[in-house]
Design a protein around this motif. Structure first.
Motif, mmCIF file in Angstrom:
data_model
loop_
_atom_site.group_PDB
_atom_site.id
_atom_site.type_symbol
_atom_site.label_atom_id
_atom_site.label_comp_id
_atom_site.label_asym_id
_atom_site.label_seq_id
_atom_site.Cartn_x
_atom_site.Cartn_y
_atom_site.Cartn_z
ATOM 1 N N LYS A 192 0.579 -1.401 0.013
ATOM 2 C CA LYS A 192 -0.112 -0.086 -0.002
ATOM 3 C C LYS A 192 0.829 1.399 0.134
ATOM 4 O O LYS A 192 0.096 2.330 0.541
ATOM 5 C CB LYS A 192 -0.980 0.021 1.137
ATOM 6 N N LYS A 193 2.066 1.091 -0.748
ATOM 7 C CA LYS A 193 2.868 2.486 -0.726
ATOM 8 C C LYS A 193 3.929 2.365 -1.896
ATOM 9 O O LYS A 193 4.119 1.280 -2.283
ATOM 10 C CB LYS A 193 3.778 2.698 0.622
ATOM 11 N N TYR A 210 -0.680 4.937 -1.285
ATOM 12 C CA TYR A 210 -1.641 4.491 -2.512
ATOM 13 C C TYR A 210 -2.993 5.318 -2.164
ATOM 14 O O TYR A 210 -3.457 5.365 -1.112
ATOM 15 C CB TYR A 210 -1.996 3.045 -2.631
ATOM 16 N N PRO A 211 -3.566 5.631 -3.167
ATOM 17 C CA PRO A 211 -5.124 6.191 -3.177
ATOM 18 C C PRO A 211 -5.846 4.965 -2.548
ATOM 19 O O PRO A 211 -5.458 3.710 -2.736
ATOM 20 C CB PRO A 211 -5.545 6.561 -4.570
ATOM 21 N N LEU A 229 -1.155 4.046 -13.714
ATOM 22 C CA LEU A 229 -0.967 2.828 -12.759
ATOM 23 C C LEU A 229 -1.723 1.804 -12.965
ATOM 24 O O LEU A 229 -3.194 2.089 -13.111
ATOM 25 C CB LEU A 229 -0.768 3.390 -11.292
ATOM 26 N N SER A 230 -1.402 0.544 -12.886
ATOM 27 C CA SER A 230 -2.550 -0.434 -12.988
ATOM 28 C C SER A 230 -2.168 -1.558 -11.666
ATOM 29 O O SER A 230 -1.361 -1.276 -11.201
ATOM 30 C CB SER A 230 -1.935 -1.615 -14.239
ATOM 31 N N ASP A 231 -3.518 -1.847 -11.320
ATOM 32 C CA ASP A 231 -3.516 -2.821 -10.013
ATOM 33 C C ASP A 231 -3.944 -4.167 -10.209
ATOM 34 O O ASP A 231 -4.579 -4.583 -9.117
ATOM 35 C CB ASP A 231 -4.531 -1.992 -8.978
ATOM 36 N N LYS A 246 -3.473 10.413 -4.789
ATOM 37 C CA LYS A 246 -4.892 10.949 -5.258
ATOM 38 C C LYS A 246 -5.012 10.557 -6.714
ATOM 39 O O LYS A 246 -4.255 10.747 -7.446
ATOM 40 C CB LYS A 246 -4.926 12.535 -5.055
ATOM 41 N N VAL A 247 -6.157 9.893 -7.196
ATOM 42 C CA VAL A 247 -6.386 9.598 -8.404
ATOM 43 C C VAL A 247 -7.035 10.823 -9.066
ATOM 44 O O VAL A 247 -8.034 11.504 -8.716
ATOM 45 C CB VAL A 247 -7.249 8.292 -8.346
#
Length: 340
Positions: A192-193, A210-211, A229-231, A246-247
């Protein structure tokens, strides 16, 4: 006797009503399953069975906490790929029937089959579990994953000896990376970072969270304005490098027949996003405005020469001028391709 007769009549009415409810839901379910395979395009109207419409006082669709009575595939409501929705049918008798369904939305135009020619090969350290891959000048910047082996490093194209390298703690699983000016941004998988490094020395400068809507870090690139970014889902997120927590906006990815998820290593070049798809020997060319797949590069023949299991897959895209460089996790080669 009258009470028994009235009770029996009421029970029959309730039973008939329940049977009718089930019949309507079955009809709607059959329609949804048939349409799920066919898919929709933006602007299409949902042509629900007439039996459903006759039985309903109103029909709405709930998706992502939004509810709409407009039975049109609206890009302000739905996104490309799979949309898990709920149909809400308010019957003329005052009941509300609900049914979950998947609405697949596809691009209207078939993607182009991109051909290629291998014009060069370079050595690559097969110990490197490639997650992020960029070329700047003649220098490769690479993010490698795995717990206990994660790091950011750089080396000259044609060599496998690092010029600089910064390792991560045992609990970190590094993922995609991107060059932004004189800095390198690097993702982590489930921590998460992300990290920001000095490009020259690879010294760690700072971290960022992360957002909230991004659970995992997979691929990362930069379009000159935003980090992209892809997740691991169908979504691609655009972030402000000055505030990557922020997205800015989001797109989802699909071709004319397929919704794609598990989008992995990313590269931005000449107005397009190129994306590896986890465990698939293809690279997608994606329109960054709307997420439509405009081209597909099939690298099956190269992948077969380098892939023996589930982990050593194609994953790594960079550009050397107009030629594409590709590699994979634990591959011993970097390939230079002319894209046609």
């Amino acid at each position: 006797m009258k009470k028994i007769f009235l009770a029996s009549s009421l029970a029959l009415l309730v039973l008939a009503s329940c049977n009718k409810d089930k019949e309507i839901l079955n009809t709607l379910n059959d329609y949804n399953i048939n349409q799920q395979n066919k898919g929709y395009h933006f602007g299409d109207k949902l042509k629900l069975p007439q039996d459903v419409l006759d039985y309903a006082e109103a029909v709405t669709i709930t998706y992502n906490d939004k509810e709409t009575s407009n039975l049109t595939i609206d890009p302000n409501i739905f996104s490309l790929g799979e949309n898990d929705v709920t149909f809400n049918i308010k019957t003329k008798g005052g009941e509300v029937l609900t049914q979950d369904a998947t609405i697949n939305v596809f691009a209207k135009v078939k993607p182009r089959e991109i051909s290629y020619e291998v014009v060069n090969q370079y050595p690559h350290d097969p110990k490197n579990f490639v997650q992020g891959f960029q070329l700047d000048g003649n220098t490769i910047y690479e993010s490698d994953g795995q717990h206990g082996e994660s790091r950011i490093l750089k080396y000259n194209l044609g060599s496998t000896t690092p010029i600089a390298s910064t390792s991560q703690p045992q609990e970190i699983f590094s993922e995609g990376s991107a060059i932004v000016g004189d800095k390198i941004y690097q993702l982590t998988w489930q921590n998460k970072k992300g990290f920001i490094y000095d490009k020259s020395s690879l010294k760690l400068l700072s971290e960022f969270a992360y957002p909230a809507e991004i659970a995992e870090g997979w691929g990362l690139t930069y379009d000159g304005t935003n980090l992209i970014l892809s997740d691991g889902t169908k979504n691609i997120y655009f972030l402000d490098p000055a505030n990557p927590s922020k997205v800015v906006r989001t797109i989802a990815v699909a071709s004319n027949t397929t919704g794609y998820d598990q989008l992995n290593e990313l590269e931005y070049h000449n107005g397009a996003i190129y994306a590896n798809v986890w465990q698939k020997p293809i690279i997608l060319k994606i329109n960054p405005v709307n997420g439509e797949v405009t081209g597909i590069l099939d690298l099956t023949n190269i992948a077969k020469q380098n892939t023996t299991g589930n982990d050593d897959v194609l994953n790594g895209i960079a550009f050397k001028g107009e030629n594409m460089l590709i590699t994979g996790k634990n591959w011993s080669r970097i390939y230079e391709l002319i894209i046609k």
